[in-house]
Design an enzyme around this catalytic site. Structure first.
Site, PDB file in Angstrom:
ATOM      1  N   LYS A 259      -1.905  -1.862  -4.303  1.00  0.00           N
ATOM      2  CA  LYS A 259      -2.738  -0.662  -4.314  1.00  0.00           C
ATOM      3  C   LYS A 259      -1.875   0.581  -4.274  1.00  0.00           C
ATOM      4  O   LYS A 259      -0.952   0.625  -3.464  1.00  0.00           O
ATOM      5  CB  LYS A 259      -3.632  -0.746  -3.086  1.00  0.00           C
TER       6      LYS A 259
ATOM      7  N   LYS B 187       0.851  -1.179   0.000  1.00  0.00           N
ATOM      8  CA  LYS B 187       0.000   0.000   0.000  1.00  0.00           C
ATOM      9  C   LYS B 187       0.888   1.230   0.000  1.00  0.00           C
ATOM     10  O   LYS B 187       1.559   1.539   0.992  1.00  0.00           O
ATOM     11  CB  LYS B 187      -0.898  -0.005   1.213  1.00  0.00           C
TER      12      LYS B 187
HETATM   13  C1  PBG Z   1      -7.491   3.309   4.533  1.00  0.00           C
HETATM   14  C2  PBG Z   1      -7.883   3.029   3.131  1.00  0.00           C
HETATM   15  C3  PBG Z   1      -7.698   3.917   2.091  1.00  0.00           C
HETATM   16  C4  PBG Z   1      -8.207   3.313   0.938  1.00  0.00           C
HETATM   17  C5  PBG Z   1      -8.689   2.047   1.297  1.00  0.00           C
HETATM   18  N1  PBG Z   1      -8.458   1.872   2.673  1.00  0.00           N
HETATM   19  C6  PBG Z   1      -7.193   5.304   2.080  1.00  0.00           C
HETATM   20  C7  PBG Z   1      -5.977   5.674   2.798  1.00  0.00           C
HETATM   21  O1  PBG Z   1      -5.071   4.874   2.998  1.00  0.00           O
HETATM   22  O2  PBG Z   1      -5.915   6.828   3.193  1.00  0.00           O
HETATM   23  C8  PBG Z   1      -8.221   3.962  -0.394  1.00  0.00           C
HETATM   24  C9  PBG Z   1      -9.080   3.381  -1.434  1.00  0.00           C
HETATM   25  C10 PBG Z   1      -9.375   4.267  -2.587  1.00  0.00           C
HETATM   26  O3  PBG Z   1      -8.782   5.339  -2.782  1.00  0.00           O
HETATM   27  O4  PBG Z   1     -10.263   3.885  -3.357  1.00  0.00           O
HETATM   28  N2  PBG Z   1      -7.457   2.310   5.407  1.00  0.00           N
END
Ligand code: PBG
Length: 334
Positions: free
Chosen positions: A256, A201
């Site tokens: 992601k 991530k």
């Molecule tokens: C946070 C989380 C995020 C997303 C999924 N889970 C955002 C972040 O890390 O601030 C983003 C998903 C998207 O942008 O569609 N736990």
């Protein structure tokens, strides 16, 4: 491997007509590859279109089954759930995140009762539940404390498993959380509740629309997530993360964001050969959905195909329902 020169070899021969192009197509997208993320909200009678995610909505419990019904009609087999919690319930310890009668547990139970075969992925992270908008408990300096956060995450994961989630999906990037969550699930006899780990991530600007959809965007202020999410310039660090998450018990690996990180997806799939998913995140959805300069339907089908080619076994996408409808129409007309 490659032989022949022009004119013995004319690569265009297999591109000449539709039947042969289809026969030699190496990768395909099917509705079975898609997971649709859905936002749910506390309250009644709410079906809020999100200004930051045009075409996507927050649904209250009494409305959510309508959209699920539509997903099922077009062949979608699994969804992912994200909550928007009432701001009065947010606090630094994210206590609402493991409330067994909270929004997500109730929605999971409701969906499982009405659509027992629909797969449910539930997000495990504290950002919709903290008053800092961060994915964990913060100390006085604003630092997200790892081990205390893990303790809450494992309670949250257990609470989702008890409600009927098929996979819990830690998206927080704390160290060691997969091991703790696995232990908690095993000790409570949830041997078959899987863990989809966001092993990769990145600290990305592309999550901005999502943060408003779950509410954290309104409280996060100038804080950022650089002390736990990964620097977009790194790849070796990613491989190390993935290795650890697999050791700790991750069943599925998630990369992601999606579109700008296909090299990472390719690497993760080819190094580890584990079930691997890609998350076509909110910012990516926005730039295709809102562009007047391209054909959205063509662009999303191409995007899904490219995820498959790069190694995704399946894809989470806000376009999933749109793609499912296109594939459904194609089938009817062929
Ligand atoms: C946070 C989380 C995020 C997303 C999924 N889970 C955002 C972040 O890390 O601030 C983003 C998903 C998207 O942008 O569609 N736990």
């Amino acid at each position: 491997m490659y032989s022949g020169i022009f004119p013995q070899t004319r690569l265009r021969r297999v591109r000449t007509s539709s039947f042969i192009r289809d026969l030699v197509q190496e990768n395909n997208v099917s509705v079975k590859d898609l997971v649709y993320p859905i936002f749910v909200i506390e309250g009644h009678g709410i079906e809020n279109e999100l200004p930051w995610l045009p075409g996507q909505y927050q649904y209250s419990q009494d409305k959510v089954l309508n959209i699920i019904q539509e997903c099922v009609k077009y062949g979608i087999r699994a969804i992912a759930l994200f909550p928007k919690i009432d701001s009065s319930k947010l606090n630094n310890m994210a206590t609402e995140s493991y409330n067994p009668s909270g929004l997500i547990p109730n929605v999971i139970k409701l969906i499982k009762k009405n659509f027992p075969d629909l797969g449910i992925f539930s997000d495990v992270a504290l950002d919709p539940y903290t008053d800092s908008g961060m994915d964990g408990i913060i100390d006085e300096s604003g630092y997200v404390v790892n081990d205390e956060t893990n303790h809450i995450l494992s309670k949250q994961a257990l609470c989702h498993a008890e409600s009927g989630a098929d996979f819990v999906c830690p998206s927080d990037m704390m160290d060691g959380r997969i091991m703790l969550i696995r232990k908690e699930l095993e000790q409570n006899n949830f041997h078959n509740t899987g863990i989809l780990s966001y092993v990769v991530k990145f600290n990305s600007s592309l999550y901005a629309p999502f943060r408003y959809a779950v509410g954290s965007g309104f409280v996060i202020g100038k804080r950022d997530k650089k002390t736990f999410q990964i620097n977009p310039g790194n790849i070796n660090e990613i491989l190390h993360e993935a290795f650890l998450d697999i050791q700790e018990g991750a069943d599925i690996l998630m990369v992601k964001p999606g579109m700008m990180y296909l090299d990472v997806l390719y690497r993760i799939k080819s190094e580890f050969k584990k079930p691997t998913a890609s998350y076509n995140v909110s910012g990516e959805y926005c730039f295709l959905k809102t562009s007047n300069w391209l054909n959205y339907n063509e662009a999303i089908l191409e995007t899904m195909l490219c995820f498959k080619r790069a190694g995704a076994d399946f894809i989470w996408s806000y376009s999933a329902l749109d793609v499912a409808k296109i594939l459904y129409q194609d089938k009817l007309s062929s």
